[in-house]
Design a protein around this motif. Structure first.
Motif, mmCIF file in Angstrom:
data_model
loop_
_atom_site.group_PDB
_atom_site.id
_atom_site.type_symbol
_atom_site.label_atom_id
_atom_site.label_comp_id
_atom_site.label_asym_id
_atom_site.label_seq_id
_atom_site.Cartn_x
_atom_site.Cartn_y
_atom_site.Cartn_z
ATOM 1 N N LEU A 129 0.816 -1.087 -0.101
ATOM 2 C CA LEU A 129 -0.021 -0.072 -0.063
ATOM 3 C C LEU A 129 0.790 1.139 -0.063
ATOM 4 O O LEU A 129 0.667 2.199 -0.846
ATOM 5 N N GLU A 179 -5.732 5.229 7.780
ATOM 6 C CA GLU A 179 -6.699 4.336 7.302
ATOM 7 C C GLU A 179 -7.702 4.416 8.605
ATOM 8 O O GLU A 179 -7.262 4.211 9.785
ATOM 9 N N ARG A 204 -0.882 5.153 8.603
ATOM 10 C CA ARG A 204 -0.224 4.271 7.787
ATOM 11 C C ARG A 204 1.063 4.455 7.494
ATOM 12 O O ARG A 204 2.230 3.830 7.357
ATOM 13 N N LYS A 260 -12.425 -0.410 1.986
ATOM 14 C CA LYS A 260 -11.488 0.005 2.987
ATOM 15 C C LYS A 260 -11.921 1.611 2.898
ATOM 16 O O LYS A 260 -12.007 2.305 1.795
ATOM 17 N N LEU A 310 -5.419 3.223 -5.518
ATOM 18 C CA LEU A 310 -5.519 2.310 -4.827
ATOM 19 C C LEU A 310 -6.796 1.217 -5.607
ATOM 20 O O LEU A 310 -7.024 0.252 -5.109
ATOM 21 N N GLU A 370 -5.836 -4.010 -2.192
ATOM 22 C CA GLU A 370 -5.117 -5.144 -1.598
ATOM 23 C C GLU A 370 -6.160 -6.039 -1.322
ATOM 24 O O GLU A 370 -7.322 -5.694 -0.918
#
Length: 262
Positions: free
Chosen positions: A89, A112, A121, A221, A257, A262
């Protein structure tokens, strides 16, 4: 010729603080959660010493702390980015974070939202001589930080209310009473209206920050970006140019993203 196992002995001049830090790293890798009292007992040191060691490891990304004050292995303990989603990430968005820090001169944080908590993060420090330091590994209640508020703002009021009624939120100590929830919903309405959240001395007396949402993402997310600066530059953070750069970076990172989930 038969090989013999080499016995590694403790160096005569071993640096005790370094040795203790390395022993904590091993404990973090062996356990899902580590308390300060457990680390102190394992090392044979005072809890205050264990706390200082763990705080340093959190600062450098080798440990993270959850809302219950437990510690776990941080992203820098997993050096193989291919096997570590957190490192993948950061690797994916680091160029955009660095570009935003260079363009604004301030420290950039990728945050996050996990439940009602905001986990930092990754941070890229700005080039200013007087600046806000790296916050990687820090965990704050989402309703107190600019990035946490920004991440919450993409939820509906009903979803926010449900989040703060969850048992997990209560166990984290983030539960809000009716008055607190009403205040939060009012603040989130303001965040949505201006597209960014403001934190002036709320989490730290000398810190100012603005945050904007990255998302919602296709994978569910929830991320946000924040810019943090000494409170003396709070007005500069809310200038049209800086806000525009922040929102553009959020849009670019959202695209990154969503392309590489992920």
């Amino acid at each position: 010729m038969q090989k013999t196992n080499r016995i590694v002995k403790r160096p005569v001049h071993a640096v005790e603080s370094v040795e203790n830090a390395l022993r904590i790293l091993v404990l973090l890798q062996e356990r899902d959660a580590l308390r300060i009292v457990d680390a102190a007992r394992e090392l044979g040191v005072a809890p205050s010493t264990a706390h200082r060691l763990l705080a340093t490891l959190v600062y450098r990304g080798f440990a993270v702390q959850d809302p219950q004050k437990h510690y776990a292995a941080g992203p820098n303990l997993h050096l193989d980015a291919a096997r570590n989603p957190a490192r993948r990430l950061v690797a994916a968005v680091r160029p955009q974070l660095e570009a935003l820090a260079a363009a604004t001169g301030e420290t950039v944080n990728l945050v996050e939202r996990i439940g009602a908590s905001a986990r930092f993060r990754h941070s890229v420090e700005g080039p200013q001589l007087v600046r806000i330091g790296d916050r990687t590994g820090t965990v704050l209640p989402a309703g107190t930080s600019s990035a946490g508020l920004a991440a919450l703002s993409v939820l509906s009021d009903a979803a926010v209310a449900q989040l703060y009624r969850r048992r997990a939120t209560r166990s984290e100590g983030n539960e809000l009473d009716a008055g607190g929830l009403a205040h939060l919903l009012s603040e989130l309405a303001q965040v949505r209206a201006r597209n960014y959240a403001i934190n002036i001395g709320r989490t730290e007396p000398e810190l100012a920050a603005i945050g904007a949402p990255v998302g919602p993402l296709a994978n569910g997310k929830s991320f946000a970006l924040s810019l943090s600066a000494p409170i003396s530059r709070a007005g500069d953070l809310q200038g049209a140019r800086v806000v525009s750069l922040l929102l553009a970076a959020c849009a670019a990172i959202r695209g990154t993203l969503d392309t590489h989930p992920e």
